[in-house]
Design a protein around this motif. Structure first.
Motif, PDB file in Angstrom:
ATOM      1  N   UNK A   5     -15.365  30.353 -38.679  1.00 52.30           N
ATOM      2  CA  UNK A   5     -16.292  31.302 -38.531  1.00 52.30           C
ATOM      3  C   UNK A   5     -15.452  32.815 -37.899  1.00 52.30           C
ATOM      4  N   UNK A   6     -15.002  32.026 -36.646  1.00 56.19           N
ATOM      5  CA  UNK A   6     -14.880  33.315 -35.658  1.00 56.19           C
ATOM      6  C   UNK A   6     -14.127  34.129 -35.575  1.00 56.19           C
ATOM      7  N   UNK A   7     -14.773  35.504 -35.443  1.00 52.82           N
ATOM      8  CA  UNK A   7     -14.144  36.871 -35.507  1.00 52.82           C
ATOM      9  C   UNK A   7     -12.952  37.285 -34.045  1.00 52.82           C
ATOM     10  N   UNK A   8     -12.090  37.291 -34.731  1.00 50.68           N
ATOM     11  CA  UNK A   8     -11.384  37.343 -33.918  1.00 50.68           C
ATOM     12  C   UNK A   8     -10.561  38.907 -33.159  1.00 50.68           C
ATOM     13  N   UNK A   9     -10.776  39.314 -31.730  1.00 53.53           N
ATOM     14  CA  UNK A   9     -10.330  40.900 -31.374  1.00 53.53           C
ATOM     15  C   UNK A   9      -9.255  40.173 -30.207  1.00 53.53           C
ATOM     16  N   UNK A  10      -8.396  42.012 -29.873  1.00 50.00           N
ATOM     17  CA  UNK A  10      -7.638  41.940 -28.780  1.00 50.00           C
ATOM     18  C   UNK A  10      -7.799  43.528 -28.927  1.00 50.00           C
ATOM     19  N   UNK A  11      -7.738  43.757 -27.194  1.00 49.31           N
ATOM     20  CA  UNK A  11      -7.631  44.846 -26.624  1.00 49.31           C
ATOM     21  C   UNK A  11      -8.548  45.142 -26.363  1.00 49.31           C
ATOM     22  N   UNK A  12      -8.069  46.730 -25.147  1.00 45.43           N
ATOM     23  CA  UNK A  12      -9.454  47.203 -24.866  1.00 45.43           C
ATOM     24  C   UNK A  12     -10.857  47.304 -25.827  1.00 45.43           C
ATOM     25  N   UNK A  13     -10.405  48.188 -26.722  1.00 50.15           N
ATOM     26  CA  UNK A  13     -11.003  48.737 -27.905  1.00 50.15           C
ATOM     27  C   UNK A  13     -12.313  47.328 -28.507  1.00 50.15           C
ATOM     28  N   UNK A  14     -11.382  46.038 -28.614  1.00 47.43           N
ATOM     29  CA  UNK A  14     -12.186  44.745 -28.921  1.00 47.43           C
ATOM     30  C   UNK A  14     -12.994  44.526 -27.949  1.00 47.43           C
ATOM     31  N   UNK A  15     -12.504  44.235 -27.129  1.00 41.19           N
ATOM     32  CA  UNK A  15     -13.127  43.972 -25.455  1.00 41.19           C
ATOM     33  C   UNK A  15     -14.592  45.061 -25.106  1.00 41.19           C
ATOM     34  N   UNK A  16     -15.146  46.516 -25.797  1.00 38.31           N
ATOM     35  CA  UNK A  16     -15.971  47.468 -25.716  1.00 38.31           C
ATOM     36  C   UNK A  16     -16.675  47.166 -27.292  1.00 38.31           C
ATOM     37  N   UNK A  17     -15.769  46.633 -27.883  1.00 40.55           N
ATOM     38  CA  UNK A  17     -17.441  46.708 -28.678  1.00 40.55           C
ATOM     39  C   UNK A  17     -17.408  45.058 -29.519  1.00 40.55           C
ATOM     40  N   UNK A  18     -17.095  44.032 -28.002  1.00 42.32           N
ATOM     41  CA  UNK A  18     -17.971  42.459 -27.699  1.00 42.32           C
ATOM     42  C   UNK A  18     -19.305  42.948 -26.631  1.00 42.32           C
ATOM     43  N   UNK A  19     -18.795  44.114 -25.837  1.00 43.84           N
ATOM     44  CA  UNK A  19     -19.839  44.506 -25.340  1.00 43.84           C
ATOM     45  C   UNK A  19     -20.801  45.293 -25.859  1.00 43.84           C
ATOM     46  N   UNK A  20     -20.698  46.139 -26.685  1.00 38.72           N
ATOM     47  CA  UNK A  20     -22.006  46.464 -28.022  1.00 38.72           C
ATOM     48  C   UNK A  20     -22.545  45.186 -28.659  1.00 38.72           C
ATOM     49  N   UNK A  21     -22.449  44.262 -29.116  1.00 41.23           N
ATOM     50  CA  UNK A  21     -22.720  43.633 -29.708  1.00 41.23           C
ATOM     51  C   UNK A  21     -24.034  43.271 -29.505  1.00 41.23           C
TER      52      UNK A  21
END
Ligand code: NDP
Length: 412
Positions: free
Chosen positions: A97-113
């Motif tokens: 169930x883990x969503x996956x991301x990569x790169x700067x934008x995804x890092x920012x998305x993680x920080x927004x959560x």
């Protein structure tokens, strides 16, 4: 005194009941601090009634460990900063169930959560943008990533003040000071005594240090840490960065912050008051203790770290720090006094020099020499400019560029 800084760091027990962390993200989860943090969270989840939920975990390249952590901890989102690792991470997490991301934008998305407690444990200035994002949206930040505060001091503290979250120091020394610092009466504090182990070369001469290998330098006598901070400890730039970090975190004049070598690493730092009382925080050298303090502050949670055994503890010794043998101490003090963008340049140059040493392109003693040359080349008058995120990023980039040029010349 910078009041935004005080409000960002001060404990507010009256306000704490509604702020117990429930949802947690760990930036740099695959590193030394990140692994200790997850270990502590697993322990806490087993031993207490309240379950901490993992929102986001991040790594730079180590997708194997990141995927294992994400599965074990049932994280919502796993992000790898290096975009080329995206497909590897996706494959490792397929069917979960883990969503996956990569790169700067995804890092920012993680920080927004919406994690309400965020461990900032990325190494180096690379951790700045995600910490700023988490700070601005009001998360409590458990703060290991000292380079971020060194390179972007007031920018980061302003972001904390804007968001209203608490800044909880995790660096063992700053966590120690935080535990014994009377934020209501800072004028009653006469000195902060920042302790240093002295690193692996405390008793070596400069001539001996000229021959140091990477293997010797990463082998810290007391702490098990990531490669960069281990090298910083060996040059004592780590203590220099911590001096700047302490000056940012605590409303005590930097001239009253003293570095004292304490080779046993049992006392993690001290605060001296006007009446002569010196309050110290002690413990075994295990990062799970300061992380636990930051996780529960102002309450306490149990941690699996070994407890001090006063029957076997024989020596607690202290020495003056030697800034001639370890010029990084002098450089950091100078950068702190100059302020403005000088600490930004110091940090960036040091990161490049350490990386060059780890890649065997530079001698050990040249790490600090490169940093000094970069600072000299910048012209300190310019460093008195006020700082903004834009000029921090520009100075960081320019100092890295200059440091690479100097490294290239030295390694010819
Ligand atoms: P490590 O090198 O062990 O771990 C660093 C973490 O950051 C890893 O998860 C790494 O991912 C990730 N990372 C590295 N580069 C990037 C990047 N460019 N973008 C995104 N993520 C990145 O470091 P430590 O855990 O030792 O230290 C982390 C921070 O905590 C440092 O600022 C250090 O000074 C501070 N600190 C550490 C202490 C310790 O005991 N280790 C004590 C006190 C403070 P990957 O694994 O994929 O490379």
């Amino acid at each position: 005194m910078d009041l935004s800084l005080q409000s960002a760091t001060a404990a507010d027990p009256d306000n704490s009941s509604g702020r117990e962390p429930r949802r947690v993200s760990v930036f740099g989860s695959t590193g030394s601090v990140g692994v200790s943090t997850l270990d502590l969270i697993e322990y806490t989840n087993k031993h207490s009634e309240k379950e901490l939920e993992i929102v986001a975990l991040t790594a730079n390249t180590n997708v194997e460990l990141l995927a294992r952590q994400a599965i074990t901890m049932r994280a919502q989102f796993a992000v790898v900063a290096d975009e080329t690792k995206y497909l590897d991470l996706k494959e490792l997490l397929q069917g979960t169930d883990v969503a996956v991301g990569a790169g700067e934008e995804a890092m920012q998305q993680a920080a927004e959560m919406d994690a309400d407690w965020v461990m900032a444990a990325i190494v180096g200035a690379a951790g700045l943008q995600t910490s700023l994002t988490a700070a601005r949206r009001g998360a409590d930040i458990a703060f290991a990533n000292k380079e971020c505060l060194v390179c972007a001091g007031s920018v980061f503290l302003d972001a904390m003040a804007q968001g209203g979250g608490r800044l909880l120091p995790v660096d063992s020394e700053h966590n120690a000071i935080f535990q014994v610092y009377d934020f209501d009466r800072p004028e009653r504090i006469t000195r902060i005594l920042l302790t240093a182990s002295g690193g692996p070369f405390r008793t070596w001469s400069r001539d001996q240090m000229a021959q140091v290998t990477v293997e010797q330098a990463v082998n810290h006598p007391n702490w098990s840490m990531g490669a960069k901070i281990s090298i910083d400890s060996a040059t004592m730039m780590n203590k220099g960065l911590e001096l700047i970090e302490a000056a940012r975190l605590f409303p005590t004049p930097s001239s009253d912050i003293e570095i004292i070598v304490h080779p046993q690493s049992v006392i993690h730092s001290m605060v001296e008051y006007v009446d002569g009382s010196v309050l110290a925080q002690m413990g075994t050298p295990d990062m799970r203790t300061p992380i636990a303090s930051a996780l529960a502050w102002p309450d306490r949670v149990a941690s699996p770290s070994a407890k001090l055994d006063f029957h076997t503890l024989t020596d607690l010794t202290f020495e003056m720090a030697d800034a001639e043998k370890f010029p990084a101490l002098r450089l950091a003090r100078e950068a702190l006094e100059l302020d403005g963008l000088a600490p930004t340049a110091l940090n960036a140059a040091n990161e490049i020099a350490v990386e060059a040493f780890l890649n065997r392109h530079l001698n050990f003693l040249d790490i600090t020499a490169v940093t000094e040359q970069v600072l000299d080349s910048f012209g300190f008058a310019v460093c008195r400019d006020g700082i903004s995120l834009e000029n921090v990023l520009e100075t960081d980039r320019d100092a890295r560029h200059k440091a690479r040029e100097i490294v290239a010349k030295l390694s010819c």
